[in-house]
Design an enzyme around this catalytic site. Structure first.
Site, PDB file in Angstrom:
ATOM      1  N   ASP A   1      -9.492  -1.398  13.616  1.00 30.76           N
ATOM      2  CA  ASP A   1      -9.885  -2.223  12.469  1.00 30.76           C
ATOM      3  C   ASP A   1     -11.264  -2.848  12.686  1.00 30.76           C
ATOM      4  OD1 ASP A   1      -9.607  -3.426  10.023  1.00 30.76           O
ATOM      5  OD2 ASP A   1      -8.305  -5.041  10.723  1.00 30.76           O
TER       6      ASP A   1
ATOM      7  N   ASN B   1      -4.587   3.518   2.391  1.00 26.98           N
ATOM      8  CA  ASN B   1      -6.057   3.516   2.357  1.00 26.98           C
ATOM      9  C   ASN B   1      -6.653   4.277   1.161  1.00 26.98           C
ATOM     10  OD1 ASN B   1      -6.518   3.499   5.993  1.00 26.98           O
ATOM     11  ND2 ASN B   1      -6.573   1.793   4.551  1.00 26.98           N
TER      12      ASN B   1
HETATM   13  C1  FPP Z   1     -10.382   0.227   9.477  1.00 28.98           C
HETATM   14  O1  FPP Z   1     -11.499  -0.607   9.371  1.00 28.98           O
HETATM   15  C2  FPP Z   1     -10.803   1.595   9.704  1.00 28.98           C
HETATM   16  C3  FPP Z   1     -10.440   2.681   8.939  1.00 28.98           C
HETATM   17  C4  FPP Z   1      -9.535   2.604   7.772  1.00 28.98           C
HETATM   18  C5  FPP Z   1     -10.971   4.024   9.227  1.00 28.98           C
HETATM   19  C6  FPP Z   1     -10.866   4.466  10.649  1.00 28.98           C
HETATM   20  C7  FPP Z   1     -11.747   5.635  10.824  1.00 28.98           C
HETATM   21  C8  FPP Z   1     -12.520   5.862  11.895  1.00 28.98           C
HETATM   22  C9  FPP Z   1     -12.547   4.975  13.077  1.00 28.98           C
HETATM   23  C10 FPP Z   1     -13.396   7.039  11.930  1.00 28.98           C
HETATM   24  C11 FPP Z   1     -12.694   8.334  12.158  1.00 28.98           C
HETATM   25  C12 FPP Z   1     -12.062   8.410  13.496  1.00 28.98           C
HETATM   26  C13 FPP Z   1     -11.473   9.517  14.014  1.00 28.98           C
HETATM   27  C14 FPP Z   1     -10.861   9.409  15.358  1.00 28.98           C
HETATM   28  C15 FPP Z   1     -11.427  10.820  13.321  1.00 28.98           C
HETATM   29  P1  FPP Z   1     -11.806  -1.307   7.979  1.00 28.98           P
HETATM   30  O2  FPP Z   1     -12.662  -0.394   7.168  1.00 28.98           O
HETATM   31  O3  FPP Z   1     -10.532  -1.691   7.324  1.00 28.98           O
HETATM   32  O4  FPP Z   1     -12.609  -2.559   8.432  1.00 28.98           O
HETATM   33  P2  FPP Z   1     -12.667  -3.981   7.707  1.00 28.98           P
HETATM   34  O5  FPP Z   1     -11.285  -4.580   7.841  1.00 28.98           O
HETATM   35  O6  FPP Z   1     -13.690  -4.724   8.502  1.00 28.98           O
HETATM   36  O7  FPP Z   1     -13.069  -3.766   6.284  1.00 28.98           O
END
Ligand code: FPP
Length: 233
Positions: A16, A64
């Site tokens: 996150d 998501n």
């Molecule tokens: C959560 O942070 C992250 C995600 C929903 C996406 C995760 C994806 C990656 C790390 C990239 C791809 C990785 C692999 C291993 C293929 P958020 O966007 O919810 O952050 P926030 O809470 O600060 O908005």
């Protein structure tokens, strides 16, 4: 100091904070996901080096899809591009890539790419990295129950072991440790069944800033916990 004898066998990570990391820099959220991908690579390498056997990464949840089309498209594009272009990285580190989630709900090209890369890396004798993509714990339990019914399991005899046999990766042991970055204390529908007795660790460090040091700290903390699984120590 990490105790070399007491490593968790299976670690799950809720990655996150990508969006906040980018926004703090005045960047688009997508830049945070790009940096998050690099962090994932660092942490996979570190976990492999520590001898962790299974690492489940929460890449994209069944919830998501509520994000903007731009952000969803970017994450899917990143997954597609990264999966194949990193084949050399998987080979060098003996990584077996696996999948958890509802593949029927993914764009067909992504589902096909995941299947093919998982097949190409299957049996590698190092760490098994499970990509949870279009994954939700409730969704996994519902699919497991459906599979059990379709396989003709006797509903009156259904028990925990019977359900567990129909989960996405029934051979993978339950996670010992579930880590969440970016300071939020939520499970967000991650490994609901399997995580029943996992130890939780929350770090305030945003996911793109994660290095081997954050993973080592999580493991050190885990090693100080007394696991009782509902019993007494
Ligand atoms: C959560 O942070 C992250 C995600 C929903 C996406 C995760 C994806 C990656 C790390 C990239 C791809 C990785 C692999 C291993 C293929 P958020 O966007 O919810 O952050 P926030 O809470 O600060 O908005």
């Amino acid at each position: 100091m990490i105790n070399p004898g007491g490593f968790p066998q299976h670690v799950g990570i809720i990655m996150d904070g990508n969006g906040r990391w980018a926004e703090a820099r005045g960047d688009r959220r997508t830049q945070g996901h790009l940096a998050g991908l690099q962090a994932a690579k660092r942490v996979v390498k570190a976990a492999a080096g520590m001898g962790i056997r299974y690492l489940t990464l929460y890449v994209f949840s069944t919830e998501n899809w509520k994000r903007t089309a731009e952000e969803v498209g970017f994450i899917m594009g990143l997954v597609k591009q990264y999966l194949r272009s990193e084949l050399e990285f998987y080979r060098e580190n003996s990584i077996w890539l696996r999948y958890a989630g509802d593949s029927a709900g993914l764009p067909p090209d992504i589902a096909a790419e995941i299947k093919s890369v998982c097949n190409e890396t299957a049996g590698a004798d190092g760490i098994q990295v499970i990509l949870a993509l279009n994954y939700g714990g409730r969704n996994e339990i519902v699919r497991a129950v459906k599979r059990a019914a379709l396989a003709g399991e006797d509903c009156s005899a259904i028990n925990e072991a019977a359900i567990a046999r129909y989960l996405d990766n029934p051979d993978v042991p339950d996670p010992d440790l579930i880590i969440r970055s970016a300071g939020e204390w939520r499970t967000s529908n991650f490994l609901l069944w399997e995580g029943a007795y996992a130890e939780y660790y929350v770090s305030s460090v945003l996911w793109p800033d994660w290095t081997e040091a954050e993973l080592a700290l999580a493991i050190e903390t885990y090693q100080k916990r007394k696991r009782k699984f509902g019993g007494v120590s």
